[in-house]
Structure formats: structure tokens, C-alpha cells
Motif scaffolding. Structure first.
Motif, PDB file in Angstrom:
ATOM      1  N   GLY A 132      -4.764  -1.649  -0.174  1.00 27.13           N
ATOM      2  CA  GLY A 132      -4.948  -1.676  -1.614  1.00 27.13           C
ATOM      3  C   GLY A 132      -6.095  -2.555  -2.039  1.00 27.13           C
ATOM      4  O   GLY A 132      -6.914  -2.990  -1.226  1.00 27.13           O
ATOM      5  N   GLN A 157      -2.893   1.411  -2.693  1.00 28.38           N
ATOM      6  CA  GLN A 157      -3.618   2.684  -2.663  1.00 28.38           C
ATOM      7  C   GLN A 157      -3.025   3.660  -1.654  1.00 28.38           C
ATOM      8  O   GLN A 157      -3.125   4.867  -1.824  1.00 28.38           O
ATOM      9  CB  GLN A 157      -5.089   2.436  -2.341  1.00 28.38           C
ATOM     10  N   SER A 158      -2.419   3.114  -0.586  1.00 25.65           N
ATOM     11  CA  SER A 158      -1.810   3.992   0.419  1.00 25.65           C
ATOM     12  C   SER A 158      -0.781   3.233   1.245  1.00 25.65           C
ATOM     13  O   SER A 158      -0.828   2.007   1.343  1.00 25.65           O
ATOM     14  CB  SER A 158      -2.877   4.584   1.350  1.00 25.65           C
ATOM     15  N   GLU A 179      -4.244   7.507  -4.101  1.00 25.91           N
ATOM     16  CA  GLU A 179      -5.514   7.830  -4.751  1.00 25.91           C
ATOM     17  C   GLU A 179      -5.729   9.338  -4.823  1.00 25.91           C
ATOM     18  O   GLU A 179      -6.210   9.861  -5.823  1.00 25.91           O
ATOM     19  CB  GLU A 179      -6.662   7.160  -3.996  1.00 25.91           C
TER      20      GLU A 179
END
Length: 203
Positions: free
Chosen positions: A102, A174-175, A194
Motif C-alpha cells: 500500500g 492497494q493489494s 486498484e
């Protein structure tokens, strides 16, 4: 199942993603759970730096993780220059690994830090009362604290000076790369926020 309480071979991706966040929420509120102390990685001049932190808060809906740190620390300076951050979580019993990537948002002397500071115990406030910054070199083995502070011979009011050194790092996730180690065959999945995609992967 080999020391595993859950058979993840029956899970669909949305359920699995929910399980990830349930574990992260639990990790933030229960100190004896495996996800309470992740390792986080930052970048500085092309080098990766790792350290263990305490997960203080998980906001699942916002996909946000928070930990506390001294703003004089190298990690604060590194994240000020490059907000890319990764966190590694591992549960040795369930054999679950999460690699979280992130961007870091730094909080200092704002509403978020003020609220967290008021809930910070006297023993935890000690960390922010050292005269010299974290990672400073010294000629002797020392906590960097005075004897009174080290033995908690100080008041809550006297600890307020530490607030100026108190910061919160918020990881905007973000993942999540999820891995389950299983003797019959590992499983892996990737949740990309994202791109808005959930995918199975070969472990």
C-alpha cells in the motif's frame, strides 16, 4: 487437515477476502493473535528496511491499517520520502501468510493522533520520551530513558511531552497476496484493489 482448522479449498474468493480482513481486525484488537505484530518494509536509497510493528487499528471498509511510531525514527523519514510500504503477516498455526502492499499516509498532531494518544497507556507512552531519537548510536546498553521514566515513576501529565514525538502511519491497502500452506497442496490468491480484481494464483 494438517494442523489446520479451516479447509480453504472450499472457499470462494469473496469469502476468502473477508477472512483476510476478519483476521486483520482481530489482530488489531487482540494482542495474543498472530496478526498483531506484522513486519513492515520501507525503501530508502534503493535499500529495503524491515522491522516489526504493532497493528493498532484496522478499518476494513476503508481498507486501512494503522500502527504507531516515533516521528524521529528512520521509518518515518523513509516514508516521508517514499510512501510505498509492505506488511507481512503470518499465522503459524493456520499457516496463513498475507503480504499487504500500500501507500503510507503519515499523521502527526492531528485529530487521529490526538484520539489515539489519549488511549495510549503510560507504559506505551514511555517509547516517545527518549531524549535522543530512535536508532541513535550509544556507547552503553540503554533504553534511552531516564531511570524514573524507565521504572514508570512519572505521571500521565508528565508524559504529555511525548506527544510531539508521536505519529501514526496509515497504510492505504492497494493489494493483498494470500497464501495458505497445506500438505496436500498450497493455495494462493491475489486481491488487487486498484484494479478491482480478485484472482487465484499458483502458489
Amino acid at each position: 487437515m494438517e494442523n489446520n482448522r479451516i479447509d480453504y479449498t472450499t472457499y470462494h474468493l469473496p469469502e476468502l477476502e473477508q477472512d483476510c480482513w476478519d483476521r486483520l481486525v482481530t489482530g488489531a484488537v487482540k494482542s495474543r493473535t498472530p496478526f498483531h505484530t506484522p513486519s513492515i518494509a520501507t525503501l530508502h536509497q534503493g535499500e529495503v528496511n524491515l522491522r516489526t510493528v504493532v497493528l493498532r487499528k484496522t478499518l476494513a471498509t476503508e481498507r486501512e491499517l494503522r500502527f504507531h511510531t516515533d516521528i524521529r525514527s528512520p521509518k518515518w523519514q523513509e516514508l516521508s520520502q517514499n510512501p510505498s510500504i509492505s506488511a507481512l503477516f503470518y499465522d503459524a498455526v493456520d499457516r496463513i501468510q498475507l503480504r499487504v502492499k500500500g501507500k503510507a499516509v503519515l499523521h502527526h498532531t492531528n485529530e487521529i493522533t490526538a484520539e489515539a494518544w489519549q488511549k495510549t497507556s503510560l507504559s506505551s507512552r514511555k517509547c516517545y520520551l527518549t531524549r535522543f531519537s530512535p536508532s541513535s548510536y550509544t556507547d552503553v546498553s540503554t533504553s534511552g530513558l531516564t531511570d524514573d521514566i524507565e521504572h514508570e515513576n512519572f505521571t500521565l501529565a508528565e508524559s504529555e511531552s511525548g506527544y510531539s514525538n508521536f505519529g501514526i502511519v496509515s497504510i492505504q491497502v492497494q493489494s493483498i497476496d494470500w497464501l495458505w500452506l497445506n500438505h496436500a497442496g498450497h493455495r494462493r490468491a491475489f486481491f488487487d484493489y486498484e484494479k478491482g480484481s480478485f484472482q487465484w494464483m499458483i502458489p
